[in-house]
Design a protein around this motif. Structure first.
Motif, PDB file in Angstrom:
ATOM      1  N   THR A 118     -11.204  20.168  -3.517  1.00  0.00           N
ATOM      2  CA  THR A 118     -11.569  21.366  -4.291  1.00  0.00           C
ATOM      3  C   THR A 118     -12.438  22.176  -3.430  1.00  0.00           C
ATOM      4  O   THR A 118     -13.796  21.668  -3.262  1.00  0.00           O
ATOM      5  CB  THR A 118     -11.906  21.224  -5.769  1.00  0.00           C
ATOM      6  OG1 THR A 118     -11.042  20.202  -6.177  1.00  0.00           O
ATOM      7  CG2 THR A 118     -11.862  22.351  -6.428  1.00  0.00           C
ATOM      8  N   LEU A 119     -12.385  23.415  -3.174  1.00  0.00           N
ATOM      9  CA  LEU A 119     -13.252  24.053  -2.657  1.00  0.00           C
ATOM     10  C   LEU A 119     -14.463  24.573  -3.478  1.00  0.00           C
ATOM     11  O   LEU A 119     -14.228  24.795  -4.538  1.00  0.00           O
ATOM     12  CB  LEU A 119     -12.659  25.509  -1.933  1.00  0.00           C
ATOM     13  CG  LEU A 119     -11.401  25.043  -0.765  1.00  0.00           C
ATOM     14  CD1 LEU A 119     -11.008  26.450  -0.329  1.00  0.00           C
ATOM     15  CD2 LEU A 119     -11.758  23.995   0.201  1.00  0.00           C
ATOM     16  N   PRO A 120     -15.650  25.059  -2.703  1.00  0.00           N
ATOM     17  CA  PRO A 120     -16.547  25.805  -3.676  1.00  0.00           C
ATOM     18  C   PRO A 120     -16.068  26.996  -3.949  1.00  0.00           C
ATOM     19  O   PRO A 120     -15.291  27.615  -3.126  1.00  0.00           O
ATOM     20  CB  PRO A 120     -17.637  25.868  -2.696  1.00  0.00           C
ATOM     21  CG  PRO A 120     -17.673  24.460  -1.642  1.00  0.00           C
ATOM     22  CD  PRO A 120     -15.995  24.504  -1.823  1.00  0.00           C
ATOM     23  N   ARG A 121     -16.464  27.588  -5.201  1.00  0.00           N
ATOM     24  CA  ARG A 121     -15.865  28.904  -5.623  1.00  0.00           C
ATOM     25  C   ARG A 121     -16.510  29.992  -4.503  1.00  0.00           C
ATOM     26  O   ARG A 121     -17.776  30.055  -4.404  1.00  0.00           O
ATOM     27  CB  ARG A 121     -16.172  29.129  -7.096  1.00  0.00           C
ATOM     28  CG  ARG A 121     -15.381  28.316  -7.914  1.00  0.00           C
ATOM     29  CD  ARG A 121     -13.540  28.464  -7.499  1.00  0.00           C
ATOM     30  NE  ARG A 121     -12.871  27.276  -7.699  1.00  0.00           N
ATOM     31  CZ  ARG A 121     -12.014  26.810  -6.833  1.00  0.00           C
ATOM     32  NH1 ARG A 121     -11.664  27.495  -5.785  1.00  0.00           N
ATOM     33  NH2 ARG A 121     -11.456  25.857  -7.118  1.00  0.00           N
ATOM     34  N   HIS A 122     -15.612  30.641  -4.196  1.00  0.00           N
ATOM     35  CA  HIS A 122     -16.165  31.991  -3.568  1.00  0.00           C
ATOM     36  C   HIS A 122     -17.230  32.817  -4.096  1.00  0.00           C
ATOM     37  O   HIS A 122     -16.775  33.254  -5.252  1.00  0.00           O
ATOM     38  CB  HIS A 122     -14.940  32.546  -2.740  1.00  0.00           C
ATOM     39  CG  HIS A 122     -15.369  33.707  -1.668  1.00  0.00           C
ATOM     40  ND1 HIS A 122     -15.949  33.080  -0.398  1.00  0.00           N
ATOM     41  CD2 HIS A 122     -15.284  34.978  -1.589  1.00  0.00           C
ATOM     42  CE1 HIS A 122     -16.142  34.101   0.220  1.00  0.00           C
ATOM     43  NE2 HIS A 122     -15.814  35.400  -0.460  1.00  0.00           N
ATOM     44  N   GLY A 123     -18.174  33.262  -3.538  1.00  0.00           N
ATOM     45  CA  GLY A 123     -19.235  34.134  -4.089  1.00  0.00           C
ATOM     46  C   GLY A 123     -20.257  33.342  -4.846  1.00  0.00           C
ATOM     47  O   GLY A 123     -21.343  34.042  -5.339  1.00  0.00           O
ATOM     48  N   SER A 142      -2.062  16.052  -2.683  1.00  0.00           N
ATOM     49  CA  SER A 142      -1.197  16.701  -3.651  1.00  0.00           C
ATOM     50  C   SER A 142      -0.679  18.252  -3.114  1.00  0.00           C
ATOM     51  O   SER A 142      -1.513  18.790  -2.353  1.00  0.00           O
ATOM     52  CB  SER A 142      -1.812  16.831  -4.832  1.00  0.00           C
ATOM     53  OG  SER A 142      -2.972  17.604  -4.981  1.00  0.00           O
ATOM     54  N   ASP A 143       0.215  19.078  -4.124  1.00  0.00           N
ATOM     55  CA  ASP A 143       0.194  20.309  -3.681  1.00  0.00           C
ATOM     56  C   ASP A 143      -0.841  21.122  -3.875  1.00  0.00           C
ATOM     57  O   ASP A 143      -1.148  22.207  -3.176  1.00  0.00           O
ATOM     58  CB  ASP A 143       1.448  20.541  -4.516  1.00  0.00           C
ATOM     59  CG  ASP A 143       2.884  20.072  -4.069  1.00  0.00           C
ATOM     60  OD1 ASP A 143       2.907  19.782  -2.702  1.00  0.00           O
ATOM     61  OD2 ASP A 143       3.831  20.003  -4.668  1.00  0.00           O
ATOM     62  N   GLU A 144      -1.849  20.540  -5.094  1.00  0.00           N
ATOM     63  CA  GLU A 144      -2.867  21.393  -5.260  1.00  0.00           C
ATOM     64  C   GLU A 144      -3.920  21.448  -4.026  1.00  0.00           C
ATOM     65  O   GLU A 144      -4.572  22.556  -3.752  1.00  0.00           O
ATOM     66  CB  GLU A 144      -3.495  20.919  -6.506  1.00  0.00           C
ATOM     67  CG  GLU A 144      -2.755  20.997  -7.830  1.00  0.00           C
ATOM     68  CD  GLU A 144      -1.695  20.110  -8.008  1.00  0.00           C
ATOM     69  OE1 GLU A 144      -1.539  18.989  -7.219  1.00  0.00           O
ATOM     70  OE2 GLU A 144      -0.708  20.491  -8.962  1.00  0.00           O
ATOM     71  N   VAL A 145      -3.971  20.321  -3.542  1.00  0.00           N
ATOM     72  CA  VAL A 145      -5.004  20.254  -2.444  1.00  0.00           C
ATOM     73  C   VAL A 145      -4.575  21.208  -1.311  1.00  0.00           C
ATOM     74  O   VAL A 145      -5.241  21.784  -0.492  1.00  0.00           O
ATOM     75  CB  VAL A 145      -5.302  18.573  -1.974  1.00  0.00           C
ATOM     76  CG1 VAL A 145      -5.731  18.422  -0.711  1.00  0.00           C
ATOM     77  CG2 VAL A 145      -5.982  17.799  -3.021  1.00  0.00           C
ATOM     78  N   ARG A 146      -3.100  20.922  -1.078  1.00  0.00           N
ATOM     79  CA  ARG A 146      -2.635  21.887   0.156  1.00  0.00           C
ATOM     80  C   ARG A 146      -2.898  23.301  -0.209  1.00  0.00           C
ATOM     81  O   ARG A 146      -2.879  24.095   0.747  1.00  0.00           O
ATOM     82  CB  ARG A 146      -1.147  21.203   0.330  1.00  0.00           C
ATOM     83  CG  ARG A 146      -0.891  20.081   0.890  1.00  0.00           C
ATOM     84  CD  ARG A 146       0.307  19.598   1.334  1.00  0.00           C
ATOM     85  NE  ARG A 146       0.297  18.187   1.637  1.00  0.00           N
ATOM     86  CZ  ARG A 146       0.086  17.727   2.958  1.00  0.00           C
ATOM     87  NH1 ARG A 146      -0.414  18.584   3.725  1.00  0.00           N
ATOM     88  NH2 ARG A 146       0.150  16.546   2.901  1.00  0.00           N
ATOM     89  N   ALA A 147      -2.789  23.669  -1.417  1.00  0.00           N
ATOM     90  CA  ALA A 147      -3.059  24.943  -1.763  1.00  0.00           C
ATOM     91  C   ALA A 147      -4.588  25.447  -1.607  1.00  0.00           C
ATOM     92  O   ALA A 147      -4.980  26.591  -0.885  1.00  0.00           O
ATOM     93  CB  ALA A 147      -2.643  25.477  -3.294  1.00  0.00           C
ATOM     94  N   GLU A 148      -5.533  24.493  -1.685  1.00  0.00           N
ATOM     95  CA  GLU A 148      -6.829  24.801  -1.596  1.00  0.00           C
ATOM     96  C   GLU A 148      -6.912  24.914  -0.088  1.00  0.00           C
ATOM     97  O   GLU A 148      -7.948  25.414   0.487  1.00  0.00           O
ATOM     98  CB  GLU A 148      -7.543  23.381  -1.942  1.00  0.00           C
ATOM     99  CG  GLU A 148      -7.659  23.290  -3.655  1.00  0.00           C
ATOM    100  CD  GLU A 148      -8.797  24.388  -4.019  1.00  0.00           C
ATOM    101  OE1 GLU A 148      -9.954  24.717  -3.370  1.00  0.00           O
ATOM    102  OE2 GLU A 148      -8.431  25.145  -5.120  1.00  0.00           O
TER     103      GLU A 148
END
Length: 175
Positions: A118-123, A142-148
């Motif tokens: 999961t990426l750090p939230r931008h900003g 997972s698909d969620e990781v690929r979206a990240e």
């Protein structure tokens, strides 16, 4: 656990962060073994179990304690610099705080690696990243990781998809 033997020109020590509070365990041992086999110093600190704290005080307090425990462990271990910080899954959003703790300790960070993360939230941390970020996406992501990973690419970060995670971490550490 610290295994000495840094490769010249790369990271002085690779820090394999433990699982974040509330996250499932992952296979740090295979990554540590690959780094050691490549002659790269690796530190895989543990933190106390924070699950009770998650239940009592919430995930925000537990994650703050996760960062603090890691910062203390790194301060005690005094790893060779610069350090490469590697986090898996839900540990990704805490990398800015861990990186800032290292800067406060006057320890240089040469980069960050997010594994199926999961990426750090931008900003949230406007002056982060202070070093290159690589997002590794394993073959079992997972698909969620690929979206990240798409978000990481949009931020201009390097993304390595379908990665053999131990080999990919070794390659990043050598740079």
């Amino acid at each position: 656990m610290t295994i000495p033997g840094a490769v010249q020109g790369g990271a002085g020590c690779v820090v394999l962060c433990p699982p974040a509070p509330g996250a499932p365990p992952y296979d740090r041992a295979s990554v540590a073994a690959a780094l050691a086999a490549a002659g790269i110093a690796v530190l895989a600190p543990d933190v106390p179990d924070l699950e009770d704290e998650v239940a009592e005080r919430g995930i925000a307090v537990a994650t703050a304690h996760w960062v603090a425990e890691l910062a203390v462990a790194l301060g005690s271990a005094r790893p060779a610099e610069p350090v490469l910080l590697v986090a898996h899954g839900a540990g990704g959003p805490m990398l800015p705080a861990l990186g800032f703790s290292q800067r406060a300790a006057r320890r240089s960070v040469c980069g960050y690696v997010l594994v199926d993360g999961t990426l750090p939230r931008h900003g949230i941390a406007p002056d982060w990243p202070d070093a290159p970020v690589v997002a590794l996406v394993s073959t079992s992501a997972s698909d969620e990781v690929r979206a990240e990973a798409l978000q990481a690419r949009l931020r201009g970060w390097e993304v390595v998809e379908d990665a053999d995670v131990p080999a990919a971490v070794v390659a990043v550490a050598r740079r």
